[in-house]
Every structure is written in C-alpha cells, then in structure tokens.
Design a protein around this motif. Structure first.
Motif, PDB file in Angstrom:
ATOM      1  N   ILE A  40      59.519  12.003 -46.188  1.00  0.00           N
ATOM      2  CA  ILE A  40      58.315  12.790 -46.766  1.00  0.00           C
ATOM      3  C   ILE A  40      57.867  12.835 -45.316  1.00  0.00           C
ATOM      4  N   VAL A  98      52.923  16.529 -51.817  1.00  0.00           N
ATOM      5  CA  VAL A  98      54.203  15.404 -51.952  1.00  0.00           C
ATOM      6  C   VAL A  98      53.483  13.562 -51.285  1.00  0.00           C
ATOM      7  N   ASP A  99      52.961  13.951 -50.214  1.00  0.00           N
ATOM      8  CA  ASP A  99      52.255  12.112 -49.900  1.00  0.00           C
ATOM      9  C   ASP A  99      51.258  11.494 -51.486  1.00  0.00           C
ATOM     10  N   PHE A 101      50.202  13.700 -53.959  1.00  0.00           N
ATOM     11  CA  PHE A 101      50.532  14.085 -55.682  1.00  0.00           C
ATOM     12  C   PHE A 101      49.228  14.038 -57.035  1.00  0.00           C
TER      13      PHE A 101
ATOM     14  N   ARG B 277      54.776   3.606 -49.971  1.00  0.00           N
ATOM     15  CA  ARG B 277      56.232   4.606 -50.664  1.00  0.00           C
ATOM     16  C   ARG B 277      56.655   3.827 -49.959  1.00  0.00           C
ATOM     17  N   GLU B 281      61.354   6.526 -52.444  1.00  0.00           N
ATOM     18  CA  GLU B 281      61.298   7.602 -53.665  1.00  0.00           C
ATOM     19  C   GLU B 281      60.436   8.562 -53.668  1.00  0.00           C
ATOM     20  N   PHE B 282      60.222   8.729 -54.374  1.00  0.00           N
ATOM     21  CA  PHE B 282      59.333  10.328 -54.226  1.00  0.00           C
ATOM     22  C   PHE B 282      58.209   9.880 -54.556  1.00  0.00           C
ATOM     23  N   PHE B 283      57.472   8.948 -55.661  1.00  0.00           N
ATOM     24  CA  PHE B 283      56.253   8.785 -56.163  1.00  0.00           C
ATOM     25  C   PHE B 283      55.686   7.440 -55.089  1.00  0.00           C
ATOM     26  N   LYS B 284      54.634   7.469 -55.324  1.00  0.00           N
ATOM     27  CA  LYS B 284      53.962   5.891 -54.429  1.00  0.00           C
ATOM     28  C   LYS B 284      53.624   5.335 -55.633  1.00  0.00           C
TER      29      LYS B 284
END
Lengths: 206, 310
Positions: A40, A98-99, A101, B277, B281-284
């Motif tokens: 990301i 993405v960062d 959301f 992060r 993983e995608f979500f924080k």
C-alpha cells in the motif's frame, strides 16, 4: 526536426501509451505481489512520484522546444499535464481509499496536523482548475490571456509538490533535493529568458 | 483497484520439507567448501538450539519471515526499507565483542559466544510498532536484558543505560550516505526500563540466528517503544548518570524524544500514532497504549506527563 500532422498524431499516441507504463507496472506488481512487505505504501509513493515527475515533464516542454526548435513538442504539453493530474488523482484516491479507508475525520486531522499533507492537499486543489480548463473550449471561453495567467499556477504547483515530498521524508532528503534541483533549473531557464526578452524587446521568442 | 492475493499453490508444487531443508544444507556446505568454513555466510540461517517458549507471547498472527527480513529500518545500510536486506551481505557479525562499561562494579568485554551461554534462550513473540505507523509480530529469540546488565553489577549511581551500535565502514553503505544520522547509532533507556522483564537481548528470530538486516548478532528489543529505540548490532553498553542523547534526538529533537513509548494519544508531526498498518493486513488497526504492554510497563511512568516526555 519538424513533423507532419500525421507524424504528430503518431507521436501523441506513442507518448500516451508510454505514460501508462508506470500504472501498468504497479498493477502488475499488485497482481503478482512483488511490491514488497508494504504494497500500500509502495503504491501511494509510486503514484506520488509519478504525479510530481509529470509536473516536471510538463514544465520541461517549453524549455525543450526553445532549445531544440521542435515546435511539435507543444502538442504534447496538455496531455502530459493531464497525466500529472491523473497520477495525482490516483495518489490522492489511494490515500483516501486504501490508506485511510474513507475515515474523513482522520483525513481532516491529517490535513490540519501534518504539514506535508496540508501542502499535498493544497497542491492537488490547485491542479483541479488547471485540469478542468485543459481543453480548447475553455481556452476560448476564458480568453488566451486569462487562461495563460491561470495556468502559470503550474509553477507554484511544482514548488508545492517538491515541498510536499521534502516534508514527508524523515531524514534522507536526497530524492526531494533532486526534484528541487530539476524544478529550479526549469524555472530558472524561464526567468533567464524573461530577462533576455525584457532587455531586448525587439527580439521575439522562438 | 483490486488487491489480489496470489493463487494458492497446488500441494504437488510444494517442495517436501526434508528436501527443502537439505537444499539449504547443500547451499551452506557448498558455500563453506568454496570459501572456507569460517566465513560469515556459514552462520546465515543457522538454527539456534535449546530454545524454550518465553512469557508475554503475543497471540496475533506472526508476520512472515520473508517480510520481517526484507522491510527494515537500519540506516547504516541505507534509508530505504528494502536496503538492509540488499546491502548487508558483507556485514561481519563474527567475531563480535560487546563492551559493558561505565558506572559498574565489574566492567566486562563479552564475546558473542559468552553472551549466547549467559542464559537459556527463550522465544519472545512480540508486537513491533514502528514510529512510521506500521507494525509486525516477530518471534524473537533471546533472554532478559536484565540478566546481561546484572552480570556487570551496576553501581547505585548508574541511572541510565546507553547502547552503541557498530560502525563497520566497509560493510555498511549507509554510513557514507548524504543527510543521514550521527554515527555511531546510539540509544538509551532509564535503568528501570532496561531492567523491565519485557526488555530482551535478542540473538535470533524465527528460531534462527539474527539476519544481518535485523541487527546481527545481538540487539535489544523493547516492544512497548517505537522500533528505533531497539538498538541493533550493539558493541557497547554504557551505564551513565545522565540521560543519554540518542541519534534520533539529535536529528530531530521536536520529533523524537528520549522515551518514545508507543502512545496513540501523542501524535508525531509526520504520522498519526492513533492507528497503524500491520504488515500484511489491508485495514489499519487501532494502536494500543504502550503497544498493548501497559500491564508490564505502565507503572514505570506513573506521575509522568507523557505528552512532554514523548
């Protein structure tokens, strides 16, 4: 080297496709998971790099035309500028989507608290009117003078873009310093030419 | 944008474990045969023996070895996080000595082999929170830092401990980099922090000897503090009476304080510290006070204004 209308459109198509390569490489990297441990961050930074690079490439068109005499380069300038906007939009969307959301509160806090994000947002805001007016209809509606005046904002955008990068970096400022040097050269040339024109008003620029 | 996971591998595509491990032996043996058995390469990926499970094990999913060893902040090897894995190949982790000195009754210079025998090795599965708002979960191998420190019998006048990392000019390309830290890299702790049972001396991870890029051959790990506090490749441990000034404090006094405890309430000018992060993983996720180790360390800071003492 002068090009025919046909050659110019061929060059335009080729450049258009070349400008998509950075995006294609990122897509390839995501698909194959080759962007390292923090993809990301990698994607956001790469998109930002390319937004800034395209601002500088756009700023290089006029000096290059003057130095080489290739007038056809001008037909690429709008497209290159719009690519700067394209990559900046992807850079910002990736940050928002993405960062963060869509955590608007966190984003608002970031803009207020973090100087490099404040500057980044300002840079993008300035890019928007330039992108909207990058078409013939808008030039006609605004009139050449006013349009040109508005589009001089690209100089400020270049400077703010470099500052955004500079303030983001923790310690090693080599990279932003390189961008700053390129920007200074591109703007310096303009200043130089402006002075020459003022000194000898009879000579019109190429 | 689609974030696509790689396709699952077919079982038939996976090399059987035995074969895979023998491949490693083969590589090691052939390297050794070609270059002589005592070259540093011979130590790479060596298994550590007699490890027992240690306390405070994080139950979070562990960050894969491949990511733990390729995403590192170790500026002596370069400022990109991919640099240390790429440029630390020539680093000499052996022979290695640590000098433990300053306000102590018995100053000592210990060889890495003595350190390895000082205490039984434990596996400590810790969360690692970087000041840049990313985190990992790493199974370190080591033993309590207090064991090492007590070994030299600190004097009552010793209030702080300073850690100094190695400077190996010929193997660390980041040392000559433009716009970098003040070398050698130094860090520090208050003595009660250093004696806290969470603080460890690490000599390995994932059951193997520490890779160069992770701070070989010996480092400290302080899971309740931002990652940069955990000095790597240590050559000197000094007991002092005044608060040491760390490399990062010198580089940015307004950004990096002496304590640098993980604290979601106190923001850094560049990164929000309220969330992080987790690598992979995608979500924080929300950042925990003291990185989730409040039960063990909060008492160290009672009565202190953690906004001032950042």
């Amino acid at each position: 080297m002068q090009l025919s209308a046909r050659q110019r459109s061929t060059v335009k198509v080729i450049v258009f496709l070349l400008c998509l390569i950075p995006l294609a490489r990122l897509a390839w990297g995501i698909w194959n998971d080759t962007l390292g441990a923090n993809p990301i961050e990698f994607v956001i930074r790469a998109l930002g790099d390319w937004a800034l690079r395209f601002v500088l490439i756009t700023l290089a068109v006029t000096p290059l035309r003057k130095l080489t005499g290739w007038t056809w380069l001008m037909t690429l300038r709008r497209m290159l500028g719009l690519y700067a906007f394209f990559y900046a939009t992807l850079h910002l969307s990736t940050y928002i989507w993405v960062d963060q959301f869509f955590d608007w509160i966190a984003i608002a806090k970031d803009i207020i608290k973090r100087p490099f994000i404040t500057v980044g947002m300002l840079t993008y805001t300035l890019l928007v009117p330039l992108a909207i007016t990058s078409n013939n209809a808008m030039i006609r509606r605004m009139g050449g003078k006013r349009w040109q005046f508005l589009h001089r904002a690209i100089y400020i955008i270049g400077a703010l873009g470099v500052l955004h990068f500079w303030w983001m970096v923790k310690l090693d400022i080599t990279q932003p310093a390189i961008y700053a040097a390129v920007l200074s050269a591109l703007l310096g040339l303009r200043l130089l030419w402006l002075r020459q024109r003022q000194r000898s008003p009879a000579v019109t620029s190429l | 944008m689609l974030i696509k996971r790689p396709n699952d591998y077919l079982p038939s595509e996976i090399t059987p474990r035995g074969l895979f491990e023998r491949r490693r032996d083969f590589l090691r043996l052939s390297t050794a045969a070609a270059l002589g058995a005592m070259l540093p390469e011979a130590f790479a990926n060596a298994k550590l023996a007699g490890i027992r499970p240690g306390p405070y094990a994080a139950t979070d999913a562990q960050t894969p070895y491949s990511k733990v060893t390729t995403y590192n902040n170790f500026y002596e090897f370069g400022t990109d996080k991919s640099d240390p894995a790429e440029t630390s190949g020539k680093f000499r982790a052996r022979p290695w000595k640590i000098s433990i000195e300053g306000l102590v009754k018995k100053p000592k210079t210990l060889d890495i082999d003595d350190i390895l025998k000082l205490a039984p090795l434990e596996e400590r599965i810790y969360r690692l929170r970087c000041v840049e708002a990313w985190s990992m979960v790493i199974p370190w191998i080591g033993f309590p830092l207090s064991t090492l420190l007590k070994h030299v019998e600190p004097l009552g006048s010793a209030k702080y401990v300073e850690f100094v990392s190695v400077v190996q000019k010929d193997t660390m390309p980041g040392l000559s980099g433009f716009g970098s830290l003040d070398w050698p890299y130094t860090e520090g702790l208050r003595i009660d922090e250093a004696m806290n049972p969470l603080a460890i001396v690490a000599v390995g991870l994932y059951g193997e000897v520490l890779p160069n890029q992770n701070g070989a051959p010996v480092r400290v790990v302080l899971p309740w503090k931002y990652g940069f506090k955990s000095a790597k490749s240590i050559v000197t441990i000094r007991f002092v009476d005044k608060e040491p000034v760390s490399s990062w404090m010198k580089a940015g006094p307004s950004e990096y304080g002496f304590y640098s405890n993980v604290n979601p309430e106190v923001d850094h000018p560049r990164w929000t510290q309220s969330s992080e992060r987790r690598i992979g993983e995608f979500f924080k996720r929300k950042t925990l006070m003291f990185n989730g180790y409040g039960d063990q360390v909060a008492a160290l800071y009672t009565g202190m204004d953690l906004r001032k003492n950042y």
